[in-house]
Design a protein around this motif. Structure first.
Motif, short mmCIF file in Angstrom:
data_model
loop_
_atom_site.label_atom_id
_atom_site.label_comp_id
_atom_site.label_asym_id
_atom_site.label_seq_id
_atom_site.Cartn_x
_atom_site.Cartn_y
_atom_site.Cartn_z
N LEU A 311 -46.73 16.40 -36.26
CA LEU A 311 -46.26 16.38 -37.64
C LEU A 311 -44.75 16.21 -37.67
O LEU A 311 -44.04 16.57 -36.72
CB LEU A 311 -46.68 17.64 -38.39
N ALA A 312 -44.28 15.65 -38.77
CA ALA A 312 -42.85 15.50 -39.02
C ALA A 312 -42.55 15.92 -40.45
O ALA A 312 -43.17 15.41 -41.39
CB ALA A 312 -42.39 14.07 -38.77
N GLN A 313 -41.66 16.88 -40.61
CA GLN A 313 -41.17 17.31 -41.92
C GLN A 313 -39.82 16.64 -42.16
O GLN A 313 -38.90 16.80 -41.36
CB GLN A 313 -40.99 18.83 -41.97
N GLU A 314 -39.72 15.87 -43.24
CA GLU A 314 -38.46 15.21 -43.60
C GLU A 314 -37.91 15.91 -44.85
O GLU A 314 -38.40 15.71 -45.95
CB GLU A 314 -38.69 13.72 -43.88
N LEU A 315 -36.91 16.77 -44.64
CA LEU A 315 -36.36 17.59 -45.73
C LEU A 315 -35.11 16.93 -46.29
O LEU A 315 -34.25 16.45 -45.54
CB LEU A 315 -36.05 19.00 -45.24
N LEU A 316 -35.00 16.89 -47.62
CA LEU A 316 -33.97 16.11 -48.29
C LEU A 316 -33.04 16.98 -49.12
O LEU A 316 -33.44 18.00 -49.67
CB LEU A 316 -34.61 15.08 -49.23
N ASN A 317 -31.79 16.53 -49.22
CA ASN A 317 -30.84 16.96 -50.25
C ASN A 317 -30.72 15.81 -51.23
O ASN A 317 -30.13 14.77 -50.91
CB ASN A 317 -29.46 17.26 -49.67
N ARG A 318 -31.25 15.96 -52.42
CA ARG A 318 -31.18 14.88 -53.41
C ARG A 318 -30.29 15.34 -54.57
O ARG A 318 -30.70 16.12 -55.42
CB ARG A 318 -32.57 14.51 -53.91
N TYR A 319 -29.06 14.81 -54.56
CA TYR A 319 -28.09 15.19 -55.57
C TYR A 319 -27.38 13.98 -56.17
O TYR A 319 -26.41 14.16 -56.91
CB TYR A 319 -27.04 16.13 -54.97
N PHE A 348 -17.40 14.74 -53.90
CA PHE A 348 -16.27 15.43 -53.30
C PHE A 348 -15.61 14.60 -52.20
O PHE A 348 -14.41 14.64 -52.01
CB PHE A 348 -16.74 16.77 -52.72
N GLY A 349 -16.40 13.83 -51.45
CA GLY A 349 -15.84 13.03 -50.36
C GLY A 349 -16.85 12.01 -49.87
O GLY A 349 -18.05 12.22 -49.95
N VAL A 350 -16.33 10.88 -49.38
CA VAL A 350 -17.17 9.80 -48.85
C VAL A 350 -16.56 9.34 -47.53
O VAL A 350 -15.34 9.13 -47.44
CB VAL A 350 -17.27 8.62 -49.83
N ALA A 351 -17.38 9.21 -46.50
CA ALA A 351 -16.88 8.80 -45.19
C ALA A 351 -17.88 7.87 -44.53
O ALA A 351 -19.06 7.81 -44.90
CB ALA A 351 -16.64 10.02 -44.29
N LEU A 352 -17.38 7.14 -43.52
CA LEU A 352 -18.22 6.23 -42.76
C LEU A 352 -18.15 6.65 -41.29
O LEU A 352 -17.08 6.94 -40.75
CB LEU A 352 -17.71 4.80 -42.91
N GLY A 353 -19.32 6.73 -40.66
CA GLY A 353 -19.41 7.12 -39.26
C GLY A 353 -19.99 6.02 -38.40
O GLY A 353 -20.55 5.04 -38.92
N ALA A 415 -19.83 23.35 -59.80
CA ALA A 415 -18.70 23.93 -60.53
C ALA A 415 -18.08 25.10 -59.78
O ALA A 415 -16.89 25.40 -59.96
CB ALA A 415 -19.17 24.38 -61.91
N ALA A 416 -18.85 25.77 -58.94
CA ALA A 416 -18.33 26.90 -58.17
C ALA A 416 -17.62 26.46 -56.90
O ALA A 416 -17.08 27.30 -56.17
CB ALA A 416 -19.47 27.85 -57.81
N GLY A 417 -17.63 25.16 -56.62
CA GLY A 417 -16.96 24.64 -55.43
C GLY A 417 -17.83 24.58 -54.20
O GLY A 417 -17.34 24.25 -53.11
N THR A 418 -19.13 24.86 -54.34
CA THR A 418 -20.04 24.76 -53.21
C THR A 418 -20.25 23.30 -52.84
O THR A 418 -20.62 22.49 -53.69
CB THR A 418 -21.40 25.40 -53.54
N GLN A 419 -20.02 22.97 -51.58
CA GLN A 419 -20.11 21.58 -51.13
C GLN A 419 -21.43 21.33 -50.40
O GLN A 419 -21.88 22.16 -49.61
CB GLN A 419 -18.94 21.25 -50.21
N ILE A 420 -22.04 20.20 -50.68
CA ILE A 420 -23.34 19.84 -50.12
C ILE A 420 -23.28 18.40 -49.63
O ILE A 420 -22.80 17.52 -50.34
CB ILE A 420 -24.46 19.98 -51.17
#
Length: 430
Positions: A311-319, A348-353, A415-420
């Motif tokens: 099995l494979a679980q693919e967990l997402l941050n969708r914001y 908050f920020g964008v980068a290229l790797g 709004a609280a400054g939490t970065q994701i």
């Protein structure tokens, strides 16, 4: 009959605002009423299959294209899984771009060029309804063709010893049928049970991530290894990007052997989930991934081959919603990225790797690669955000090493400054 493209065609002239739209359709792209659309299409006749013009506006895009004077929307249905679909935008009198999405709003492909250059999308689709958006100004000619023969294979690297890689999903659409969907949904219940016990929000089901998980679970079950890489050396971020995903994705995988009976599948995934939740620091990566409060959705793939369950679980941050980042590109290509953060969040920020090109791996190497990492950031990208929350930036695939895997990172904050970290798609650049 199978083979080359059909020659059935119909053309008509449509009027939308100040635009004069001429639509020519070739092939078996059937347009039928569908309950998910507010303005259903007419029934197809016996001799021609036509796409339906839904009018102006972009309900599934959410206002990303405020630079366009008009966004014209078409809906069509693909009736044969694995069909190659080509959309062409030609004879432009002004700048216009072409976008392909599911009716649920999931981005599949796009073509964005400056000025009156032709726009072209060439992709393989499963059965279902799809939306085409033409965003821009002026007049244009839109053509849509369907070829039920698969596209020619790409010259991919030869895999390592003892490996027979599963063909990509466009060549084996049947692999996206989830034979153990009930087991996958049972594991979703387990995950949300454990998250509730930890005091974090439940996860939504994400079908695209589930497809990515299924393809990898099948690979592991057939090849007899457990790991995050596939025989060609691709990472979870690459596989999800290739299927059309642009969210941040983090993967959990597991396999079990000696599974002889179908009735043992659910007890086995129960044990796997319990083992993941029983992990202790610092070796608790699976547990942290499952209980991470930033996660918003998950897709799960379960494969059972012989006596081996994987099995494979693919967990997402969708914001956020994001347009413009390709799954494949050429060295030196420059792309315009456009998107919008979810309500309550700002970019908050964008980068290229960058990571070197993937290399084929043997079964032993795959089994030894039990972890994976993100790419090394080499460029931070300036971002412009307008008053409506639309952000734009340009990315160039120009690392000094040239060809390789280029990864986009986008962080949002509340709004609280939490970065994701909200996006980590990865493109193969040759």
């Amino acid at each position: 009959m199978c083979g080359g493209p059909s020659t059935v065609a119909e053309s008509r002239t449509l009027h939308a605002g100040h635009l004069i739209l001429v639509l020519a359709l070739v092939g078996t792209l059937i347009l039928t009423p569908t309950p998910v659309l507010a303005d259903p299409c007419p029934e197809p006749n016996d001799t021609a299959s036509v796409a339906c013009y839904l009018g102006t506006g972009a309900p599934a895009i959410g206002g990303l294209f405020d630079h366009a004077e008009d966004v014209d929307v078409y809906v069509f249905e693909v009736t044969t899984t694995g069909s190659r679909v080509q959309a062409m935008l030609t004879d432009l009198t002004d700048d216009a771009d072409l976008f392909l999405r599911t009716v649920e709003g999931v981005s599949i492909a796009q073509s964005i060029s400056d000025g009156v250059a032709d726009e072209r999308i060439d992709t393989t689709l499963d059965r279902g309804h799809y939306l085409l958006y033409v965003a821009g100004r002026g007049d244009y000619w839109l053509s849509l063709t369907n070829d039920q023969s698969p596209p020619p294979p790409s010259p991919d690297a030869t895999p390592g010893p003892g490996i027979t890689p599963t063909p990509p999903p466009d060549a084996t659409p049947e692999s996206l049928v989830h034979p153990w969907a009930a087991v996958e949904l049972h594991m979703l219940e387990l995950i949300n049970r454990d998250r509730q016990a930890a005091g974090v929000a439940p996860l939504a089901w994400e079908p695209l991530a589930a497809d990515a998980g299924l393809l990898h679970a099948q690979e592991m079950a057939r090849q007899g290894y457990t790991g995050h890489l596939d025989p060609l050396g691709s990472l979870p971020q690459q596989r999800y990007t290739l299927l059309g995903g642009r969210d941040y994705v983090a993967e959990n995988v597991a396999c079990a052997t000696g599974i002889q009976r179908q009735e043992d599948l659910i007890p086995t995934v129960d044990k796997i989930q319990a083992l993941m939740l029983a992990e202790t620091p610092p070796n608790d990566g699976h547990r942290q991934n499952i209980l991470n409060p930033a996660r918003t959705a998950v897709g799960i793939g379960v494969a059972w081959e012989g006596n081996r369950l994987c099995l494979a679980q693919e967990l997402l941050n969708r914001y956020l919603a994001l347009e413009g980042f390709p799954a494949q590109a050429a060295v030196g290509d420059r792309v315009r990225l456009v998107g919008r953060a979810s309500d309550g969040y700002t970019v908050f920020g964008v980068a290229l790797g960058y990571l070197p090109p993937a290399t084929p791996l043997s079964v032993q190497e795959l089994d030894a690669a039990r972890s994976y990492r993100e790419s090394d950031i080499y460029a931070w990208l300036p971002v412009a955000v307008d008053p409506d929350g639309i952000f734009r930036t340009d990315a160039a695939f120009n690392h000094e090493a040239g060809a390789g895997r280029y990864q986009l990172f986008i962080w949002v904050q509340d709004a609280a400054g939490t970065q994701i970290l909200a996006a980590n798609p990865m493109a193969e650049v040759r």
